[in-house]
Each structure stands twice: as structure tokens, then as C-alpha cells.
Design a protein around this motif. Sequence first.
Motif, short mmCIF file in Angstrom:
data_model
loop_
_atom_site.label_atom_id
_atom_site.label_comp_id
_atom_site.label_asym_id
_atom_site.label_seq_id
_atom_site.Cartn_x
_atom_site.Cartn_y
_atom_site.Cartn_z
N GLU A 152 0.84 -1.20 0.00
CA GLU A 152 0.00 0.00 0.00
C GLU A 152 0.87 1.25 0.00
O GLU A 152 0.64 2.19 -0.76
CB GLU A 152 -0.91 0.00 1.22
N THR A 153 1.90 1.27 0.82
CA THR A 153 2.81 2.42 0.88
C THR A 153 3.53 2.60 -0.44
O THR A 153 3.65 3.70 -0.96
CB THR A 153 3.85 2.23 2.01
N LYS A 154 4.00 1.50 -1.02
CA LYS A 154 4.70 1.55 -2.30
C LYS A 154 3.79 2.14 -3.37
O LYS A 154 4.21 2.99 -4.14
CB LYS A 154 5.16 0.14 -2.68
N GLN A 155 2.54 1.69 -3.42
CA GLN A 155 1.60 2.17 -4.42
C GLN A 155 1.34 3.66 -4.25
O GLN A 155 1.31 4.40 -5.23
CB GLN A 155 0.29 1.38 -4.33
N VAL A 156 1.17 4.13 -3.04
CA VAL A 156 0.93 5.54 -2.78
C VAL A 156 2.14 6.36 -3.20
O VAL A 156 2.00 7.40 -3.85
CB VAL A 156 0.60 5.79 -1.29
N ASP A 157 3.35 5.89 -2.88
CA ASP A 157 4.57 6.60 -3.25
C ASP A 157 4.70 6.74 -4.76
O ASP A 157 5.05 7.79 -5.27
CB ASP A 157 5.82 5.90 -2.70
N ILE A 158 4.41 5.67 -5.49
CA ILE A 158 4.50 5.71 -6.95
C ILE A 158 3.48 6.68 -7.51
O ILE A 158 3.78 7.48 -8.39
CB ILE A 158 4.33 4.30 -7.56
N GLN A 159 2.26 6.65 -7.00
CA GLN A 159 1.22 7.58 -7.47
C GLN A 159 1.64 9.02 -7.19
O GLN A 159 1.46 9.89 -8.04
CB GLN A 159 -0.12 7.28 -6.80
N ASP A 160 2.19 9.29 -6.02
CA ASP A 160 2.64 10.64 -5.68
C ASP A 160 3.74 11.09 -6.63
O ASP A 160 3.74 12.23 -7.09
CB ASP A 160 3.14 10.71 -4.23
N ASP A 161 4.69 10.19 -6.94
CA ASP A 161 5.78 10.53 -7.85
C ASP A 161 5.24 10.89 -9.22
O ASP A 161 5.68 11.85 -9.83
CB ASP A 161 6.76 9.36 -7.98
N LYS A 162 4.28 10.10 -9.70
CA LYS A 162 3.73 10.34 -11.03
C LYS A 162 3.05 11.70 -11.09
O LYS A 162 3.17 12.43 -12.07
CB LYS A 162 2.74 9.23 -11.40
N ASN A 163 2.35 12.07 -10.03
CA ASN A 163 1.65 13.34 -10.01
C ASN A 163 2.60 14.52 -9.84
O ASN A 163 2.31 15.62 -10.29
CB ASN A 163 0.59 13.35 -8.90
N ASP A 164 3.74 14.29 -9.20
CA ASP A 164 4.70 15.37 -8.94
C ASP A 164 5.57 15.69 -10.16
O ASP A 164 6.05 16.80 -10.30
CB ASP A 164 5.61 15.02 -7.76
N LEU A 165 5.77 14.70 -11.03
CA LEU A 165 6.65 14.88 -12.17
C LEU A 165 5.89 15.42 -13.38
O LEU A 165 4.75 15.04 -13.62
CB LEU A 165 7.29 13.55 -12.57
N THR A 166 6.54 16.29 -14.13
CA THR A 166 5.95 16.75 -15.39
C THR A 166 6.36 15.78 -16.50
O THR A 166 7.30 15.00 -16.35
CB THR A 166 6.45 18.16 -15.76
N LYS A 167 5.66 15.86 -17.61
CA LYS A 167 6.00 15.01 -18.75
C LYS A 167 7.44 15.29 -19.19
O LYS A 167 8.19 14.37 -19.50
CB LYS A 167 5.02 15.26 -19.90
N GLU A 168 7.83 16.54 -19.19
CA GLU A 168 9.19 16.91 -19.59
C GLU A 168 10.24 16.30 -18.65
O GLU A 168 11.28 15.81 -19.10
CB GLU A 168 9.34 18.43 -19.60
N GLU A 169 9.97 16.30 -17.34
CA GLU A 169 10.90 15.70 -16.38
C GLU A 169 11.04 14.20 -16.61
O GLU A 169 12.13 13.64 -16.52
CB GLU A 169 10.45 15.98 -14.95
N ILE A 170 9.91 13.54 -16.91
CA ILE A 170 9.95 12.10 -17.18
C ILE A 170 10.77 11.84 -18.44
O ILE A 170 11.60 10.93 -18.48
CB ILE A 170 8.52 11.53 -17.30
N MET A 171 10.55 12.66 -19.48
CA MET A 171 11.30 12.49 -20.72
C MET A 171 12.80 12.72 -20.48
O MET A 171 13.63 11.98 -21.03
CB MET A 171 10.75 13.45 -21.78
N ASN A 172 13.15 13.69 -19.66
CA ASN A 172 14.56 13.92 -19.33
C ASN A 172 15.17 12.72 -18.62
O ASN A 172 16.32 12.35 -18.87
CB ASN A 172 14.71 15.18 -18.47
N GLU A 173 14.41 12.12 -17.72
CA GLU A 173 14.89 10.94 -16.99
C GLU A 173 15.07 9.76 -17.95
O GLU A 173 16.07 9.04 -17.87
CB GLU A 173 13.91 10.57 -15.87
N LEU A 174 14.13 9.58 -18.88
CA LEU A 174 14.26 8.51 -19.86
C LEU A 174 15.49 8.72 -20.74
O LEU A 174 16.21 7.77 -21.04
CB LEU A 174 12.99 8.42 -20.72
N ASP A 175 15.73 9.97 -21.12
CA ASP A 175 16.94 10.29 -21.89
C ASP A 175 18.19 9.93 -21.11
O ASP A 175 19.12 9.32 -21.64
CB ASP A 175 16.97 11.78 -22.27
#
Length: 88
Positions: free
Chosen positions: A43-66
Motif C-alpha cells: 500500500e505504501t509503495k503504491q501511494v509513493d509511486i502515485q505521488d511521484d507520477k503526479n509530482d513529475l511533469t512530462k518533460e521531467e519524465i522524458m529527461n529521466e528517460l533520456d
Amino acid sequence: MIYVNKRTGAIIDSPTSIIGGDWVQKGSDKVVSDVPSKDAFEETKQVDIQDDKNDLTKEEIMNELDALGIEYNKKAKKEELFKLMMGD
């Protein structure tokens, strides 16, 4: 959550659960279990992942993938890119 150490009286404010020793959640006399349940961890892991997804912008995710060297479609939706980043 605020925890109090019953032996030393130390107080800790933690965003995550504290386990073991003489720690009790403020307002409770019950000592915190030494072993958290698997369900509590998931449950904690799922909440943390959801929070991370909401906190990151699409551009930040793309930068991380790069930075990770992961190829992706620049027109993909944020959720798809996030799944790629998380290895799903």
C-alpha cells in the motif's frame, strides 16, 4: 505521523511508518510492530509511486528517460512514459 519512544521520550515526526524498538504512535499505548505486513508495504509503495507520477511533469519524465538511455515516442502520454521509466 508522530512517534514517541517509550524508553527515551524522543519524538519523531515521520511521513513513513516507524517499526521496532520502543516506538509508539502518539496517542497510542501500543508498541509498533517489529514486522510490517506485506499489505502495508504494498500500500505504501503504491501511494509513493502515485505521488511521484503526479509530482513529475512530462518533460521531467522524458529527461529521466533520456538520462537512462531509454527510447520512447515523444508523442506518448505522460502515463505511458512514466510506466517506461518505472520499468513496467
